[in-house]
Scaffold this active site. Structure first.
Site, short mmCIF file in Angstrom:
data_model
loop_
_atom_site.label_atom_id
_atom_site.label_comp_id
_atom_site.label_asym_id
_atom_site.label_seq_id
_atom_site.Cartn_x
_atom_site.Cartn_y
_atom_site.Cartn_z
CG HIS A 189 -2.15 -0.98 0.70
ND1 HIS A 189 -2.18 -2.29 1.07
CD2 HIS A 189 -3.20 -0.80 -0.14
CE1 HIS A 189 -3.21 -2.88 0.50
NE2 HIS A 189 -3.85 -2.01 -0.24
NE ARG A 296 -6.10 -0.05 -2.69
CZ ARG A 296 -5.57 -0.03 -3.92
NH1 ARG A 296 -5.44 1.08 -4.57
NH2 ARG A 296 -5.18 -1.16 -4.48
CD GLU A 431 -10.02 -8.25 -2.85
OE1 GLU A 431 -8.94 -7.72 -3.06
OE2 GLU A 431 -10.93 -7.72 -2.19
CG ASN A 454 -3.08 -5.23 -6.24
OD1 ASN A 454 -2.66 -5.38 -7.38
ND2 ASN A 454 -3.47 -4.05 -5.76
CG ASP A 455 -5.58 -8.99 -1.70
OD1 ASP A 455 -4.51 -9.20 -1.11
OD2 ASP A 455 -6.34 -8.05 -1.40
CB CYS A 502 -9.63 -2.15 -9.21
SG CYS A 502 -10.13 -3.36 -7.99
C1 PEP Z 1 -6.50 -5.94 -5.01
O1 PEP Z 1 -6.40 -6.79 -4.13
O2 PEP Z 1 -6.17 -6.14 -6.20
C2 PEP Z 1 -6.98 -4.59 -4.69
C3 PEP Z 1 -7.19 -3.71 -5.66
O3 PEP Z 1 -7.17 -4.27 -3.40
P1 PEP Z 1 -6.00 -3.87 -2.38
O4 PEP Z 1 -4.74 -3.65 -3.19
O5 PEP Z 1 -6.44 -2.64 -1.68
O6 PEP Z 1 -5.93 -5.08 -1.52
MG MG Z 2 -7.32 -6.52 -2.21
#
Ligand code: PEP
Ligand code: MG
Length: 571
Positions: A189, A296, A431, A454-455, A502
């Site tokens: 983050h 977010r 995710e 991302n997750d 995203c």
């Molecule tokens: C993700 O997990 O891809 C996402 C966009 O959420 P974050 O990065 O806030 O976990």
């Molecule tokens: Mg995420």
């Protein structure tokens, strides 16, 4: 001069001296003292210096971050003035004849434990305040310097082990030219925040805090992931040129700012942005974003010491919606947990926080927190084009419960005569692999999907997104990921719904042609990635990319996928 290599987390070149942001060693020895008055004087002095510092920080924070973020420092100041805490420290020095460090440490610990064990949330928040303030006072007692990121008032590159999102939120963009950290990856983050602040960053260098000293001259190359420590004059010239070239390239990209995103064969996709605060909207519009694909909201809850009220949240959501006008704004409900902590909620430590009590799991249990957020969102819905999505959905039951709560709050508000939009789309983030696998079932009930790679990547390959040791397994182009993404898009389209992405993969130049070929409808990325992506898509033929789909889905490895895409798209 020496060089370090890390992960290029935010584009651009920064050249400035180092500012190390590290909590100093606060260890001390227990001493028996004769002159207790001297210890009390030392304590008083440390308290005074801390107070002055906090007042200054509070003023800075008010200007650069707004009143809300400054509030946390008011709470810290109250602690320093609280006789119920300060007097027992002095008493301890006198009665037990110990040094000020011991008296401070033991008394603070006693209060922290007491407050933490209380049922009352307000009291638990005080424990977090005392913890923070004690560190500052202790640093002054020990005469070691304590970092104050909010007070930086000259051009620097921030050097840290890691930056928490609330540290990042305190950085003043006017002075912080770039940052570099030991840990983290492109999707941690701090990296995401760096991109929304448009500050060059290199993360995951493993050892930058050990090698760099305060005031060393640093070059942070956020394009190629290099950090140069005490560069030669020739190196400085090379990087100044690179910096100038990058600025020129940005001007080229900017030509497409007000253009739609269309492939060479006339297919339109939507390029939207990820934001963390209402302040980021300016960057979205400046970079030609066609909407917000991920807001977010957890940053509203961070960097302060209590939950944001319904009205505070309403103001933030309304500000974003109004500024975006008719453009869509997808707001994600609270996704706390993982690397985003809320100390004032005082959640127990977990062995695997990314697999633990977080996001929708927490919201469904603490529905007081959830309902407050949903009410604020519903009230703001009339001010723009709002869509709501729930994070970390693993089962259909979770989605149904979350949606039912949303509808309950909507009904209550309508009954009370509050106007709520009737056209809010409600979707989910995909995710978690279980959800990607049964996307077909979800597609019947949700209005849209937004794939959070991302997750999704970390869960599919079982590779912690924060851990640079296993970053070789963090493979966006792995055929398993492509198949899951494809499954989600096909499921959405079969039900006449749309699918977006995203996660950071949506802005990646190798992934973009693949995703275009898989039929992704909406690409949500850091605002600064939008114009390069639009430029790239302009030269891609969607028809040609669709023809590669089956071949890509059936490849053996991520390397095969990457090689193929590079060849076909001249990268
Ligand atoms: C993700 O997990 O891809 C996402 C966009 O959420 P974050 O990065 O806030 O976990
Ligand atoms: Mg995420």
């Amino acid at each position: 001069m020496s060089n370090l290599n890390g992960i290029a987390a935010s584009n651009g070149i920064a050249i400035a001296k180092a500012y190390k942001l590290a909590i100093p060693d606060l260890s001390f020895e227990k001493k028996k003292v004769e002159d207790t008055q001297n210890e009390i004087d030392r304590l008083t002095e440390a308290l005074e210096v801390s107070k002055k510092e906090l007042e200054k920080i509070k003023e800075h924070a008010k200007v650069s971050l707004g009143d809300e973020h400054a509030e946390i420092f008011s709470a810290h100041l109250l602690v320093l003035d609280d006789p119920e805490l300060i007097n027992p420290i002095k008493d301890k020095i006198e009665t037990e004849q110990v040094n000020a460090e011991v008296a401070l440490d033991e008394t603070a610990k006693m209060f922290i434990q007491m407050f933490e064990s209380m049922d009352n949330e307000y009291m638990r928040e005080r424990a977090a305040d005392i913890k923070d303030v004690t560190k500052r006072v202790m640093a002054h007692l020990l005469n070691v310097s304590f970092p104050n990121p909010a007070l930086i008032d000259e051009e620097v590159v921030v050097v840290a082990e890691d930056l928490t999102p609330s540290d990042t939120a305190q950085l003043n963009k006017e002075f912080v030219q770039g940052f570099t950290t030991n840990i983290g990856g492109r999707t941690s983050h701090s990296a995401i925040m760096a991109r929304s602040l448009e500050i060059p960053a290199v993360v995951g260098t493993k050892e930058v805090t050990e090698i760099v000293n305060d005031n060393d001259l640093l070059i942070v190359d956020g394009i190629d992931g290099d950090v140069i420590i005490n560069p030669t004059d020739d190196q400085i010239k090379v990087y100044e040129q690179k910096q100038a070239d990058f600025e020129k390239q940005k001007q080229e990209w900017a030509k497409l700012k007000d253009e739609p995103t269309v492939s060479s064969d006339g297919q339109h996709v939507e390029l939207v942005a990820n934001i963390g605060t209402p302040d980021d909207v300016e960057g979205v519009l400046n970079n030609g974003g066609e909407g917000v694909g991920l807001y977010r909201t957890e940053f509203l809850y961070m960097g302060k010491n209590e939950l944001p009220t319904e009205d505070e949240q309403f103001d933030a959501y309304k500000a974003v919606l109004e500024q975006m006008g008719e453009k869509p704004v997808v707001v994600r409900t609270l996704d706390i947990g993982g690397d985003k902590e809320l100390p004032y909620l005082d959640l127990p430590d977990e062995m695997n926080p990314f697999l633990g009590y977080r996001a929708i799991r927490l919201c469904l249990e603490r529905d007081d927190i959830f309902r407050t957020q949903l009410r604020a969102l519903l009230r703001a819905s009339g001010y723009g084009n709002l869509k709501i999505m729930f994070p970390m959905i693993a089962t259909l039951d979770e989605f149904r419960q979350a949606k039912a709560i949303l509808l309950e709050e909507k009904e209550k508000l309508t009954k009370d005569g509050v106007e709520v939009s009737d056209s809010i789309e409600v979707g989910i983030m995909v995710e978690i692999p279980s959800t990607a696998v049964i996307a077909r079932q979800f597609a019947k009930e949700v209005d849209f999907f937004s794939i959070g790679t991302n997750d999704l990547i970390q869960y599919t390959l079982a590779a912690d997104r924060m851990n640079e040791r296993v970053s070789y397994l963090y493979q966006p182009y792995h055929p398993a990921i492509l198949n899951l993404v494809n499954n989600v898009i096909e499921a959405a389209h079969a039900e006449g719904k749309w699918a977006g992405m995203c996660g950071e993969m949506a802005g990646d130049s190798i992934a973009i042609p693949i995703l275009l070929g898989l039929g992704l409808d909406e690409f949500s990325m850091s605002a600064t990635s939008i114009l390069p992506a639009r430029t790239q898509i302009k030269d891609l033929s969607k028809k040609e990319l669709v023809s590669y789909k089956e071949q890509l889905l059936n490849m053996d490895t991520a390397e095969d996928v990457e090689k193929f895409v590079r060849e076909k798209t001249n990268q």
